[in-house]
Design an enzyme around this catalytic site. Sequence first.
Site, PDB file in Angstrom:
ATOM      1  N   ILE A 117      -0.158   2.128   8.842  1.00 42.97           N
ATOM      2  CA  ILE A 117      -1.143   2.778   9.258  1.00 42.97           C
ATOM      3  C   ILE A 117      -0.618   4.088   9.611  1.00 42.97           C
ATOM      4  O   ILE A 117       0.179   4.172  10.561  1.00 42.97           O
ATOM      5  CB  ILE A 117      -1.860   2.403  10.325  1.00 42.97           C
ATOM      6  CG1 ILE A 117      -2.453   0.715   9.755  1.00 42.97           C
ATOM      7  CG2 ILE A 117      -3.113   3.257  10.361  1.00 42.97           C
ATOM      8  CD1 ILE A 117      -3.980   0.876   9.513  1.00 42.97           C
ATOM      9  N   LEU A 118      -1.034   5.289   8.980  1.00 40.98           N
ATOM     10  CA  LEU A 118      -0.426   6.490   9.493  1.00 40.98           C
ATOM     11  C   LEU A 118      -1.050   7.187  10.647  1.00 40.98           C
ATOM     12  O   LEU A 118      -2.355   7.100  10.970  1.00 40.98           O
ATOM     13  CB  LEU A 118      -0.635   7.529   8.152  1.00 40.98           C
ATOM     14  CG  LEU A 118       0.061   7.289   6.881  1.00 40.98           C
ATOM     15  CD1 LEU A 118      -0.401   7.734   5.608  1.00 40.98           C
ATOM     16  CD2 LEU A 118       1.631   7.547   7.073  1.00 40.98           C
ATOM     17  N   GLY A 161       5.422  -2.664  -6.002  1.00 43.84           N
ATOM     18  CA  GLY A 161       5.360  -1.108  -6.586  1.00 43.84           C
ATOM     19  C   GLY A 161       4.774  -1.336  -7.770  1.00 43.84           C
ATOM     20  O   GLY A 161       5.217  -0.561  -8.980  1.00 43.84           O
ATOM     21  N   THR A 162       3.903  -2.225  -8.212  1.00 42.45           N
ATOM     22  CA  THR A 162       3.271  -2.274  -9.698  1.00 42.45           C
ATOM     23  C   THR A 162       2.406  -1.085 -10.020  1.00 42.45           C
ATOM     24  O   THR A 162       2.318  -0.485 -10.858  1.00 42.45           O
ATOM     25  CB  THR A 162       2.552  -3.366  -9.846  1.00 42.45           C
ATOM     26  OG1 THR A 162       1.405  -3.630  -9.228  1.00 42.45           O
ATOM     27  CG2 THR A 162       3.430  -4.869  -9.945  1.00 42.45           C
ATOM     28  N   ASN A 163       1.855  -0.417  -8.741  1.00 47.24           N
ATOM     29  CA  ASN A 163       1.023   0.673  -8.830  1.00 47.24           C
ATOM     30  C   ASN A 163       1.957   1.990  -8.914  1.00 47.24           C
ATOM     31  O   ASN A 163       1.718   2.900  -9.822  1.00 47.24           O
ATOM     32  CB  ASN A 163       0.265   1.026  -7.642  1.00 47.24           C
ATOM     33  CG  ASN A 163      -1.110   0.069  -7.771  1.00 47.24           C
ATOM     34  OD1 ASN A 163      -1.865   0.443  -8.333  1.00 47.24           O
ATOM     35  ND2 ASN A 163      -1.206  -1.048  -6.870  1.00 47.24           N
ATOM     36  N   HIS A 178      -6.775   1.433  -2.623  1.00 43.69           N
ATOM     37  CA  HIS A 178      -7.508  -0.152  -1.990  1.00 43.69           C
ATOM     38  C   HIS A 178      -8.293  -0.677  -2.859  1.00 43.69           C
ATOM     39  O   HIS A 178      -9.182  -0.445  -3.770  1.00 43.69           O
ATOM     40  CB  HIS A 178      -8.385   0.256  -0.895  1.00 43.69           C
ATOM     41  CG  HIS A 178      -8.818  -0.917  -0.106  1.00 43.69           C
ATOM     42  ND1 HIS A 178      -8.004  -1.394   0.977  1.00 43.69           N
ATOM     43  CD2 HIS A 178     -10.114  -1.818  -0.055  1.00 43.69           C
ATOM     44  CE1 HIS A 178      -8.640  -2.546   1.256  1.00 43.69           C
ATOM     45  NE2 HIS A 178      -9.772  -2.746   0.788  1.00 43.69           N
ATOM     46  N   ASN A 215      -4.876   6.846  -1.383  1.00 43.99           N
ATOM     47  CA  ASN A 215      -4.652   5.807  -1.076  1.00 43.99           C
ATOM     48  C   ASN A 215      -5.533   4.854  -2.237  1.00 43.99           C
ATOM     49  O   ASN A 215      -6.446   5.166  -2.594  1.00 43.99           O
ATOM     50  CB  ASN A 215      -4.999   5.006   0.128  1.00 43.99           C
ATOM     51  CG  ASN A 215      -4.641   3.696   0.557  1.00 43.99           C
ATOM     52  OD1 ASN A 215      -3.595   3.095   0.033  1.00 43.99           O
ATOM     53  ND2 ASN A 215      -5.547   2.845   0.987  1.00 43.99           N
TER      54      ASN A 215
END
Length: 201
Positions: free
Chosen positions: A94-95, A14-16, A111, A109
């Site tokens: 993957i949704l 969770g750094t983002n 990437h 998202n």
Amino acid sequence: MEKARIAVLVSGGGTNLQAILDAQGSIINSGMVELVFSNKADAYALERAKNAGVESAVLKRKDFESNEAYDLALGNLLEEKNIDVIVLAGYLRILTEGFTKRFEKRIINIHPSLIPSFCGQDFYGLRVHEAALAKGVKVSGATVHYVNEIPDGGEIIAQKAVEVLPGDTPEILQRRIMEQAEWILLPQATEMVCKRIISER
Ligand code: GRF
């Protein structure tokens, strides 16, 4: 003006997520993180949510019959919380198409490469950076894009290039891309999308 309600979906460190939480009130003015959701009960990102006083929720895949049933429950939860913007920040599921269609142009998202390089179903985590180094690219970076049914295939919102340096390992490159691109780009893109959604109200 009312703010857009943001949910951040996470599976790991969770750094983002942290970058988004830290950007609230500065870079992010048009939205507020109202929910952190994880498919992993032990994700460290959940600690970050707790420390920031943000509500969190977990659903385990094994409690559902199918990916469709799982994503239906997740979608219902997000609607119950009146979520406007869904940010995938290291979310490793993957949704399903049902989910991406339900929240069209509301899911983004991050990437860790310059799409269309080193992206798609099999490219996540260190694999992305291993592939970039194996190819010998001199520049990599990060991309924020809208999420549709094609993994890493939705419309690009923002990109930032980062130099690849001699002696880089996948870990070193991963860290540089996070520091120089991801943690800057994701809050900026989140603000852009929140602003658009508010303006469309
Ligand atoms: C990041 O590299 C992001 O680009 C990718 O997954 C990683 C998540 O890292 N989608 P963190 O959990 O935000 O630290």
